[in-house]
Design a protein around this motif. Structure first.
Motif, PDB file in Angstrom:
ATOM      1  N   GLY A  44     -14.086  -5.212   1.249  1.00 46.33           N
ATOM      2  CA  GLY A  44     -14.991  -6.088   2.056  1.00 46.33           C
ATOM      3  C   GLY A  44     -16.309  -6.190   1.306  1.00 46.33           C
ATOM      4  O   GLY A  44     -16.380  -5.829   0.118  1.00 46.33           O
ATOM      5  N   ILE A  45     -17.085  -6.724   2.017  1.00 51.14           N
ATOM      6  CA  ILE A  45     -18.561  -7.157   1.491  1.00 51.14           C
ATOM      7  C   ILE A  45     -19.573  -6.416   2.338  1.00 51.14           C
ATOM      8  O   ILE A  45     -19.467  -6.217   3.651  1.00 51.14           O
ATOM      9  N   ARG A 241     -19.844  -5.995   6.477  1.00 50.81           N
ATOM     10  CA  ARG A 241     -20.682  -5.213   7.145  1.00 50.81           C
ATOM     11  C   ARG A 241     -22.218  -5.931   6.965  1.00 50.81           C
ATOM     12  O   ARG A 241     -22.455  -6.395   6.141  1.00 50.81           O
ATOM     13  N   PHE A 242     -22.880  -5.872   8.020  1.00 48.98           N
ATOM     14  CA  PHE A 242     -24.327  -6.792   8.083  1.00 48.98           C
ATOM     15  C   PHE A 242     -24.950  -6.149   9.116  1.00 48.98           C
ATOM     16  O   PHE A 242     -24.627  -5.437  10.117  1.00 48.98           O
ATOM     17  N   PRO A 243     -26.413  -6.383   9.396  1.00 45.46           N
ATOM     18  CA  PRO A 243     -27.247  -7.097   8.345  1.00 45.46           C
ATOM     19  C   PRO A 243     -27.909  -6.358   7.420  1.00 45.46           C
ATOM     20  O   PRO A 243     -28.896  -6.983   6.811  1.00 45.46           O
ATOM     21  N   GLU A 308     -13.276  -8.773   8.921  1.00 44.73           N
ATOM     22  CA  GLU A 308     -13.687  -8.299  10.253  1.00 44.73           C
ATOM     23  C   GLU A 308     -15.138  -8.060  10.252  1.00 44.73           C
ATOM     24  O   GLU A 308     -15.885  -7.548   9.365  1.00 44.73           O
ATOM     25  N   PRO A 309     -15.935  -8.329  11.381  1.00 42.51           N
ATOM     26  CA  PRO A 309     -17.179  -7.990  11.405  1.00 42.51           C
ATOM     27  C   PRO A 309     -17.503  -6.567  11.579  1.00 42.51           C
ATOM     28  O   PRO A 309     -16.908  -5.860  12.438  1.00 42.51           O
ATOM     29  N   LEU A 310     -18.439  -6.141  10.829  1.00 44.06           N
ATOM     30  CA  LEU A 310     -18.945  -4.625  10.969  1.00 44.06           C
ATOM     31  C   LEU A 310     -20.370  -4.521  11.107  1.00 44.06           C
ATOM     32  O   LEU A 310     -21.145  -4.430  10.094  1.00 44.06           O
ATOM     33  N   PRO A 311     -20.950  -4.764  12.181  1.00 50.71           N
ATOM     34  CA  PRO A 311     -22.488  -4.708  12.525  1.00 50.71           C
ATOM     35  C   PRO A 311     -22.755  -3.303  12.314  1.00 50.71           C
ATOM     36  O   PRO A 311     -22.270  -2.672  12.791  1.00 50.71           O
TER      37      PRO A 311
END
Ligand code: AHR
Length: 650
Positions: A44-45, A241-243, A308-311
């Motif tokens: 992922g990123i 992964r963010f932010p 997939e969002p990973l906050p």
């Protein structure tokens, strides 16, 4: 099941030789004995607003300091007065009857005479880039007083004052109102500026002065730079992964990232200064977070690129390297509530308060959030007094959410060793390990996960990059990462997710090196590490194939894509010598005689990409003939090779 050092045994066994005296290198892949499944989320990123990744970067707003919320000393940063041919105007930043509470400052123009032009100019983020005949969407919140009659002219001008295009908005009234217009530029210019002129005398107040090229990613208003997003989409990352990163923690708690400040109408998003302003090496005092790229946009971006969002959320602690502020345990509930509300914002029904906000922004369907990080690089007792409280509260309501917990800033040492036993005890779902180390460390650690406890939490290699002495994005660094990644892939029953860091860097505006993707206002290129990440991501199998490699100076992983039948070999040769290898696909039936080889290589380990030579180190794909159940293959010096062989469905 892993690559093992069996040099002598295999040489004796195969009895093969290459070029006379040298024993051949052999690779034996047990195609008929697949091992464990590869995590579908492995590659992922990780996005952080560092190196001007957001404002001035992927967030396509062209106006810098559009809402005049920079600190007092910089309140007019990027703005300048325009007085032409008898025009006269006073500029000041004011706070009386602001647009809203989150956006308390605005620009006041007191126009004494219009002449040939009275107003302000914005220089963007080191110039405004416009393209010939393309539309630019101008908007502004404005009001007038003091007998002002008229409106505003917004125009694009070259650095030497040539008019490139304009629009008119108005008339202004005494109440705040949003005006929009379109400016088509007559030429391509990478260093234009936006000039806003008043058409009458009197008082004019301006806020949220904004300009976007129409051609953002998917032509979204308040959108993202299409070329930069395309680089991400091309990687087909399985999560984002963010932010951040450190910006989640903040220098102090006041500076921490608050997701609730980043949603809703952009004019109501409360700006924050960017913690990377205070970077130790390269300070950037005017680095802010407008939050135009906020949590809604992050979720939308994830959806667009299939990630997939990973906050990651603040856990009640600010950066332990900086102000080390901590929220007392009896005041932690609002932080835990933020996490619960975020899950509702992402996944909850539109009938709930947070689901309704998501729907109001244009996305009634849930974002299907599965992962959530609590804290960034936190360590020690303070974290372990707080994290379990988040864990208990979130799991009680949302057992379906996989939580990511911190293991400190290093992949070993005191705080790492303190964290792991505690995380096993909780038990945590995923532990976030970070490594910024020299290339040799990556080469030495390809077996790091071979003996990890398979019954404990899974690993999220959340941030890593090989850093050589001069911190350049060289092929050497990329190959070291590739070698390490073969170890992640072989161990992807325990390593579930992995992401390089940092993702973006604006040339001339960086606080951190090396970085994956480099850009200026109009151009972008990937580093050699970018191509490594992309090649691993695009060439994933879903099951690991046990493999034995007869030497320790080459690195590899074998997998199978069970849908297509492809056997995928990843081989890293970081040495100056070509490697002749005999490859055996044990138990494979019906191997096609042609295969596809994609090679990332260059002449020197120090080679890197640049704006001038963006593809100096870039992958080349070719068809290889004469392969089969047993074959010989040469692996170039300084190379990563992805070999895709079709071995039919087993
Ligand atoms: O990736 C840059 C920084 O490195 C991140 O913000 C932080 O988590 C780590 O220390």
């Amino acid at each position: 099941m892993f690559f093992r050092v069996v040099l002598l045994a295999l040489v004796a066994l195969t009895g093969m030789s290459v070029q006379g005296a040298e024993p051949p290198v052999s690779l034996t892949v047990q195609v008929d004995k697949p091992a464990h499944k590869i995590s579908p989320y492995l590659y992922g990123i990780f996005f952080e607003d560092i190196n001007y990744a957001a404002d001035g970067g992927v967030y396509a707003e062209l106006v810098q300091n559009r809402s005049f919320e920079f600190k007092a000393a910089d309140a007019l940063f990027a703005w300048s007065k325009v007085e032409r041919g008898g025009g006269a105007v006073n500029l000041s930043v004011e706070t009386d009857r602001p647009l809203n509470e989150s956006n308390p400052h605005f620009l006041r123009l007191q126009v004494q005479s219009v002449g040939k032009g009275a107003g302000v100019a914005n220089s963007g983020f080191g110039g405004i880039a416009v393209k010939r005949c393309e539309k630019n969407l101008f908007s502004v919140q404005a009001r007038a007083d003091g007998g002002f009659r008229g409106g505003l002219t917004a125009q694009l001008e070259s650095a030497d004052g040539k008019l490139l295009g304009s629009c008119r908005v108005g008339p202004l009234s005494s109440d705040w109102k949003k005006f929009t217009g379109t400016i088509v530029s007559s030429v391509t210019d990478t260093n234009a500026r936006l000039v806003v002129l008043a058409t009458g005398t009197g008082t004019v107040d301006l806020d949220m002065v904004s300009l976007f090229a129409e051609n953002t990613w998917k032509k979204r208003p308040n959108g993202l730079r299409a070329d930069l997003v395309q680089m991400l989409a091309d990687m087909k990352p399985s999560f984002m992964r963010f932010p951040g990163g450190c910006i989640v923690e903040g220098k102090d708690l006041d500076n921490r990232y608050r997701w609730k400040d980043t949603i809703g109408d952009v004019a109501g998003r409360k700006m924050n200064w960017n913690r990377w302003q205070d970077a130790v090496a390269i300070k950037a005092p005017q680095y802010y977070q407008s939050y135009g790229l906020g949590f809604y946009e992050f979720f939308q971006l994830c959806e667009d690129i299939g990630a997939e969002p990973l906050p990651v959320l603040n856990c009640g602690m600010s950066c332990q390297y900086q102000d080390k502020q901590v929220v007392p345990i009896d005041q932690l509930d609002p932080f835990i509530q933020d996490a619960l509300d975020l899950i509702e914002f992402a996944n909850g029904p539109v009938t709930g308060p947070w689901g309704a906000k998501r729907a109001a922004m244009g996305h009634p369907a849930p974002f299907r959030l599965k992962f959530l990080g609590i804290g960034n690089e936190q360590w020690g007792e303070t974290y372990f007094e707080r994290y379990p409280r988040f864990h208990a509260a979130i799991k009680a309501k949302h057992p379906e959410i996989q939580l990511v917990s911190a293991a400190g800033p290093s992949p070993d040492g005191q705080w790492f060793d303190y964290a792991w036993p505690r995380l096993k005890q909780i038990p945590a779902d995923l532990v976030d390990e970070h490594y910024y180390k020299p290339p040799q460390w990556f080469l030495d650690n390809t077996h790091r996960y071979d003996n990890y406890d398979r019954n404990g939490p899974k690993v999220f290699a959340g941030e890593y990059a090989a850093q050589n002495r001069n911190r350049r994005n060289t092929l050497e660094a990329a190959l070291a990462e590739a070698a390490f990644m073969t170890g992640l892939e072989r161990n992807s029953d325990i390593v579930s997710l992995a992401s390089y860091a940092p993702l973006f860097a604006k040339i001339g505006s960086t606080q951190w090196h090396p970085d994956l993707i480099w850009f200026d206002n109009t151009r972008v290129y990937g580093s050699p590490s970018y191509y490594v990440q992309k090649l691993f991501s695009l060439n994933r199998g879903d099951v690991v194939l046990p493999a034995q490699l007869s030497v320790t100076n080459l690195f590899g992983a074998a997998s199978r894509d069970t849908r297509t039948g492809d056997v995928i070999l990843k081989v890293v040769n970081p040495s100056a010598e070509a490697a002749e290898m005999s490859v055996e696909l044990e138990g494979a039936a019906g191997v096609s005689p042609t295969a596809q080889a994609t090679v990332l290589a260059s002449v020197r380990l120090s080679d890197e990409n640049s704006l001038g030579e963006p593809a100096k180190v870039a992958p080349v794909t070719a068809t290889v003939r004469g392969v089969g159940r047993e074959f010989r293959q040469t692996f170039k010096p300084y190379s990563l090779t992805i070999l895709r062989l079709n071995a039919g469905r087993q």
